[in-house]
Motif scaffolding. Structure first.
Motif, PDB file in Angstrom:
ATOM      1  N   SER A 143     -82.474 -15.754  10.587  1.00 38.15           N
ATOM      2  CA  SER A 143     -81.364 -15.222  10.194  1.00 38.15           C
ATOM      3  C   SER A 143     -80.280 -16.372  10.017  1.00 38.15           C
ATOM      4  CB  SER A 143     -80.789 -14.121  11.348  1.00 38.15           C
ATOM      5  OG  SER A 143     -79.262 -14.030  11.112  1.00 38.15           O
ATOM      6  N   ARG A 150     -75.946 -20.413  16.100  1.00 37.17           N
ATOM      7  CA  ARG A 150     -76.768 -20.848  17.168  1.00 37.17           C
ATOM      8  C   ARG A 150     -76.385 -20.669  18.600  1.00 37.17           C
ATOM      9  NH1 ARG A 150     -78.276 -25.400  13.813  1.00 37.17           N
ATOM     10  NH2 ARG A 150     -80.070 -24.644  12.715  1.00 37.17           N
ATOM     11  N   ALA A 151     -75.144 -20.989  18.658  1.00 39.76           N
ATOM     12  CA  ALA A 151     -74.976 -20.774  20.106  1.00 39.76           C
ATOM     13  C   ALA A 151     -74.741 -19.220  20.512  1.00 39.76           C
ATOM     14  CB  ALA A 151     -73.282 -21.379  20.397  1.00 39.76           C
ATOM     15  N   ARG A 152     -74.826 -18.533  19.734  1.00 38.43           N
ATOM     16  CA  ARG A 152     -74.774 -17.119  19.850  1.00 38.43           C
ATOM     17  C   ARG A 152     -76.209 -16.649  19.855  1.00 38.43           C
ATOM     18  NH1 ARG A 152     -71.182 -16.160  15.534  1.00 38.43           N
ATOM     19  NH2 ARG A 152     -72.611 -14.735  14.714  1.00 38.43           N
ATOM     20  N   GLY A 153     -77.016 -17.522  19.812  1.00 36.59           N
ATOM     21  CA  GLY A 153     -78.563 -17.145  19.915  1.00 36.59           C
ATOM     22  C   GLY A 153     -79.116 -16.188  18.953  1.00 36.59           C
ATOM     23  N   LEU A 154     -78.395 -16.245  17.749  1.00 32.04           N
ATOM     24  CA  LEU A 154     -79.091 -15.601  16.637  1.00 32.04           C
ATOM     25  C   LEU A 154     -80.388 -16.366  16.392  1.00 32.04           C
ATOM     26  CD1 LEU A 154     -76.144 -15.233  14.336  1.00 32.04           C
ATOM     27  CD2 LEU A 154     -76.773 -13.849  16.170  1.00 32.04           C
ATOM     28  N   THR A 155     -81.330 -15.525  15.548  1.00 30.56           N
ATOM     29  CA  THR A 155     -82.659 -16.113  15.478  1.00 30.56           C
ATOM     30  C   THR A 155     -82.852 -17.122  14.360  1.00 30.56           C
ATOM     31  OG1 THR A 155     -83.110 -14.410  13.682  1.00 30.56           O
ATOM     32  CG2 THR A 155     -83.926 -14.029  15.984  1.00 30.56           C
ATOM     33  N   HIS A 211     -77.137 -16.338   6.899  1.00 24.58           N
ATOM     34  CA  HIS A 211     -75.957 -17.088   7.095  1.00 24.58           C
ATOM     35  C   HIS A 211     -75.892 -18.511   6.210  1.00 24.58           C
ATOM     36  CE1 HIS A 211     -74.369 -14.856  10.606  1.00 24.58           C
ATOM     37  NE2 HIS A 211     -75.562 -14.524  10.499  1.00 24.58           N
ATOM     38  N   ASN A 216     -74.307 -18.759   1.866  1.00 25.65           N
ATOM     39  CA  ASN A 216     -72.894 -19.867   1.667  1.00 25.65           C
ATOM     40  C   ASN A 216     -73.430 -20.961   0.766  1.00 25.65           C
ATOM     41  OD1 ASN A 216     -70.558 -19.318   3.278  1.00 25.65           O
ATOM     42  ND2 ASN A 216     -72.004 -18.718   4.716  1.00 25.65           N
ATOM     43  N   LYS A 240     -73.161 -23.703  13.587  1.00 26.66           N
ATOM     44  CA  LYS A 240     -73.510 -24.323  15.218  1.00 26.66           C
ATOM     45  C   LYS A 240     -73.030 -22.716  16.142  1.00 26.66           C
ATOM     46  CE  LYS A 240     -71.562 -28.775  14.837  1.00 26.66           C
ATOM     47  NZ  LYS A 240     -70.538 -29.401  14.798  1.00 26.66           N
ATOM     48  N   PHE A 241     -71.955 -22.105  15.670  1.00 23.77           N
ATOM     49  CA  PHE A 241     -71.662 -20.841  16.755  1.00 23.77           C
ATOM     50  C   PHE A 241     -72.702 -19.896  16.308  1.00 23.77           C
ATOM     51  CE2 PHE A 241     -68.226 -17.227  17.027  1.00 23.77           C
ATOM     52  CZ  PHE A 241     -68.443 -17.280  18.569  1.00 23.77           C
ATOM     53  N   ASP A 272     -69.460 -25.316  11.250  1.00 26.61           N
ATOM     54  CA  ASP A 272     -69.100 -24.963  12.604  1.00 26.61           C
ATOM     55  C   ASP A 272     -69.701 -23.448  12.914  1.00 26.61           C
ATOM     56  OD1 ASP A 272     -67.794 -26.943  13.432  1.00 26.61           O
ATOM     57  OD2 ASP A 272     -65.979 -26.189  13.594  1.00 26.61           O
ATOM     58  N   TYR A 273     -69.754 -22.596  11.622  1.00 26.76           N
ATOM     59  CA  TYR A 273     -70.094 -21.220  11.714  1.00 26.76           C
ATOM     60  C   TYR A 273     -71.587 -21.310  12.053  1.00 26.76           C
ATOM     61  CZ  TYR A 273     -70.293 -21.559   6.765  1.00 26.76           C
ATOM     62  OH  TYR A 273     -70.663 -21.886   5.106  1.00 26.76           O
TER      63      TYR A 273
END
Lengths: 566, 322
Positions: free
Chosen positions: B232, B224-229, B237, B241, B221-222, B218-219
């Motif tokens: 990154s 991506r949904a925040r528009g990070l490149t 990220h 992990n 996906k989140f 999920d993190y």
């Protein structure tokens, strides 16, 4: 002009065996400052809409038809880089599970600052100031200190606030919230919904809340769109949809939501769904196998289960030195009695210790202190495994998660047969087979289900398998730990009716654990309320709901979302 | 944290004691040390003297105590065959093995991690697919075969690289290194690659599997949904992990590189510990065998301890006391 407009959206998931259409003909608009609810059961395609708007469909999903207009400009076929600039900056998204939606290895600050700097032209220090402001805005105390913490240092509700701060930090115009409070406790849910309403009012964003929970809809949304298996069945103002729905599906869905205000004999089913019509064949305990030679002790007590001063501790900080060790008192001095043949409810928020009590009674945890008396025998005093097993046979547990509580590599018939074989309850293999077939039939699956594996069943069907497995030892005491909280409303009604029927037919005594007060009201005779490991109140169900004695019980009852804004 | 490390140290001491017991037992059960040392014409009286001098008449417990006391000081007795202290032999051979292992571990990591990340991110590209096929070959080919092929091609046919030995080494007094001379590096290339191939393919597959898992969370996906490149998301990220669970396995693999360089060392006649050990087995040179056993046990314990501490620095969930 609408802020966000979706026209004729269709999403398909192509596969080798042909294409599956997840949603079709979806049309809606969202204005600034408006909250639109999308409601439906699992598989209705609610989340797919949100993912499709942001261009984040899981592969191989595609959107062959449809338009998504943001401020009148189409965004559905933008190149990747252009779309990335819209995500987070113009359309933010909030996910369901706050425990998994934050990167565990980065501080809140790193995650916030990165997001802010990507979308807004700010330097590191300004981005940090903004991040602190955001945290303050979503109600996190001491934001200057907390910003340096890692996600695991926050509680579930606080993490969801962080997630909201992350979604809002670049000032998006639209927010898509996908089941934003499903993973949270009622009191936290109320706070988060309050927060979301306040943010919409203050900032004038448009928000879409996707949920399966009619209560959430009635508390927050201006308009509602109801979905059923990929189709929009109706759209309208919340009051109209909840009070006077046009479509038969909406009508039966609303009536299936357990009512907090009135006790009813049975849970109303969602009649619109074909599978709802599984007839339950009543069984006669005097002639049926399940009623045979229930070699129970003949202790003539009014109570089947008594728990005295039960205590459970978990070590939180280990140390070589006794004085430095820290414990979490999960259950602290809990005593109660369960009468023979009654359904005893245990309610409380997460972390209140209700599941721990259940696990101690059925022997998964060893209590730190206290007594558990089952039918006149103190379970903590039992020495030999044989004695323990005799009692274990008489109590069975049904777990919350139907997906992880069944061994995926065993056939259903073997899963149900295992306890029969272990406790040697049948004389021959043929007898085991016929008992298993009969049990599967009784829980409404049909004997043919035995040849299949658990993954071939839906959540509700799996919970039926769990029930069949629990019945297989001919128990007299059933512990149900949130048996329906992972299920849809329509399925929940079926499972609860099944449990109720079986309880009456087999004269079972039940410990029913739930955080869902309306469900408790419908099914339990007496209720105990737990908070932080301590017992707050024990009362008859009706008494508790009509005049709770303690402040905490009253508080919990007040938090129950009610339909129709009453 | 201190409690955790303390417990790990205690466990490490227990492991080392067990290894020492096995190493000590070798003296008792694998042949008689006196008949190994003495020639055929040694008299019985002389043998008895020798037995007394070696302390073999003391109780087993006393002997074990003495063994541990000596081992802790790096004293492992004399080699039966070469008549020199085992500690000297090890001091001479250990640098060769350690240098070889570390260089090949570096190769495996530097090549393996990017390949693993690439195959996870571009799962369906032809390059990723061919990496996966190659890694399958790398995992199934036996090490000695790769070594022999390399020797045949680069050593015999092309004659670019030396086929055996360490080349010129520089003696730093307490350490002899082949990393300071051109010929040392030239000799290093083939054995290091041979040793690295298996680890590399393992790392590629491990990273790929773990990264695919992380990319589904999920993190991500989140993010991506925040528009990070994408950059990154993939590297800062997802990769970090991914590394958390992979570190354990990589640590153990580096341990086994040092321990099981034997085959590679034999193929390339690399003057390291493995070669010494193989010769010792052939000659039933028990002091060397037992010292080798202890040393390898120590290396594993040490690496495990380092991995545990690394965990603490990477994963904040372990660091904080709730």
């Amino acid at each position: 002009m609408a802020l966000l407009e979706v026209r004729d959206m269709q999403v398909e998931f192509p596969s080798r065996r042909g294409s599956v259409t997840a949603i079709r003909n979806v049309n809606f608009e969202l204005a600034s400052g408006e909250i639109l609810g999308i409601v439906g059961e699992s598989g209705a395609g609610k989340s797919t809409i949100a993912n499709a708007i942001l261009g984040l469909l899981e592969p191989p999903g595609i959107m062959p038809r449809g338009r998504v207009l943001l401020d009148g400009k189409p965004i559905e076929n933008l190149p990747i880089e252009k779309m990335r600039q819209i995500r987070g900056k113009r359309i933010g998204m909030i996910f369901q599970d706050p425990l998994t939606s934050l990167n565990p290895l980065q501080t809140i600050e790193q995650q916030l600052v990165e997001t802010i700097r990507i979308h807004l032209d700010l330097n590191e220090a300004d981005a940090r100031t903004r991040a602190i402001n955001m945290l303050e805005q979503v109600g996190i105390p001491e934001p200057e200190v907390r910003i340096r913490h890692y996600p695991h240092q926050f509680s579930g509700g606080m993490r969801q606030r962080v997630v909201i701060a992350l979604s809002l930090c670049a000032e998006p115009e639209v927010i898509l919230a996908d089941e934003p409070t499903t993973a949270l406790d009622v009191s936290i849910q109320a706070q988060i919904l309050d927060l979301m309403r306040r943010l919409v009012r203050e900032t004038g964003v448009g928000m879409i809340i996707i949920t399966h929970d009619m209560g959430v809809i009635s508390e927050t949304c201006d308009r509602v769109m109801v979905m059923y298996r990929g189709d929009v069945v109706e759209t309208g103002p919340t009051r109209k949809i909840l009070g006077n729905p046009d479509h038969p599906y909406t009508r039966s869905l609303i009536s299936a939501v357990p009512r907090p205000d009135k006790r009813m004999d049975r849970f109303p089913l969602v009649e619109y769904i074909e599978e709802a019509q599984i007839a339950h064949r009543p069984l006669d305990i005097r002639t049926h196998w399940l009623g045979q030679s229930r070699d129970f002790g003949a202790a003539n007590s009014e109570f089947l289960v008594s728990v005295r001063n039960l205590e459970m501790r978990f070590v939180t900080v280990r140390s070589l030195f006794r004085s430095k060790r820290r414990y979490l008192r999960a259950v602290d001095d809990v005593s109660f009695d369960i009468r023979k043949g009654e359904v005893f409810g245990l309610v409380g928020e997460s972390g209140s210790g209700k599941s721990t009590v259940a696990r101690m009674i059925c022997g998964i945890y060893r209590p730190f202190a206290g007594q558990m008396i089952f039918d006149g025998t103190d379970l903590t005093s039992l020495k030999s495994l044989r004695q323990v097993n005799r009692h274990r046979r008489q109590m069975q547990m049904i777990f919350q998660d139907p997906f992880s509580s069944l061994n995926g590599r065993m056939r259903v018939a073997d899963i149900v047969a295992e306890p029969i074989r272990f406790h040697r309850l049948a004389a021959s293999n043929d007898e085991v087979k016929s008992i298993v077939a009969d049990l599967l039939d009784h829980v409404g699956l049909g004997a043919a289900a035995g040849k299949k594996f658990p993954h071939e069943f839906s959540g509700g069907q799996r919970q039926r398998i769990s029930i069949a497995r629990a019945l297989a030892t001919r128990p007299r005491f059933l512990i149900c730990d949130e048996p329906t909280s992972a299920l849809d409303v329509s399925i929940q009604a079926q499972i609860l009716n099944l449990l109720k029927d079986l309880q009456e037919e087999l004269a079972l005594t039940m410990l029913f654990i739930s955080h869902d007060l309306p469900v408790i009201r419908q099914i339990c005779d007496r209720v105990a309320v737990m908070r932080d490991g301590k017992l707050v109140e024990i009362a008859d169900t009706e008494t508790l709901f009509e005049n709770p004695r303690t402040k905490y019980s009253k508080h919990l009852l007040d938090l129950m979302p009610r339909l129709g804004g009453t | 944290m201190l409690f955790f490390i303390g417990r790990r140290l205690y466990q490490a001491a227990l492991v080392m004691l067990t290894v020492a017991l096995v190493a000590f037992a070798m003296f008792q059960y694998v042949g008689d040390p006196v008949s190994n040392l003495a020639g055929q014409d040694t008299t019985v009286a002389d043998r008895e003297l020798l037995r007394e001098a070696l302390g073999l008449n003391d109780s087993v417990l006393e002997q074990f105590g003495r063994f541990i006391f000596n081992a802790v000081q790096g004293e492992f007795g004399q080699s039966y065959r070469m008549r020199v202290p085992v500690s000297d032999l090890i001091a001479e051979r250990f640098p060769a093995t350690l240098e070889l292992s570390l260089v090949s571990a570096l190769i495996a990591l530097i090549v393996g991690i990017p390949m693993g990340v690439y195959t996870a991110l571009r799962r369906n590209s032809w390059l990723a697919r061919s990496f996966m096929t190659l890694s399958l070959i790398g995992i199934s080919l036996p090490t000695f075969l790769i070594g022999i092929f390399l020797i045949l091609f680069f050593g015999v046919i092309l004659q670019w690289l030396p086929t055996f030995g360490r080349g010129q080494v520089v003696d730093l007094g307490w350490w002899t290194t082949g990393l300071l001379t051109a010929s040392g590096w030239k000799s290093m290339i083939m054995p290091a690659i041979t040793l690295a191939v298996f680890q590399m393919t393992l790392i590629v597959r491990l990273i790929r599997a773990e990264m695919l898992e992380v990319l589904r969370t999920d993190y991500i996906k989140f993010a991506r949904a925040r528009g990070l490149t994408e950059r990154s998301i993939s590297f800062s990220h997802a990769l970090k992990n991914t590394l958390v669970p992979v570190i354990t396995i990589i640590g153990l693999q580096i341990g086994s590189l040092i321990a099981f360089a034997i085959i590679t060392e034999s193929v390339f006649q690399w003057p390291g510990m493995g070669l010494l050990f193989i010769q010792a087995i052939g000659e039933v040179d028990i002091p060397i065998m037992s010292a080798y056993l202890l040393l390898i046990g120590f290396v594993f314990v040490l690496i495990n301890l380092i991995v545990d501490i690394l965990y603490f620095s990477i994963d904040p969930r372990l660091r904080v006391e709730r």
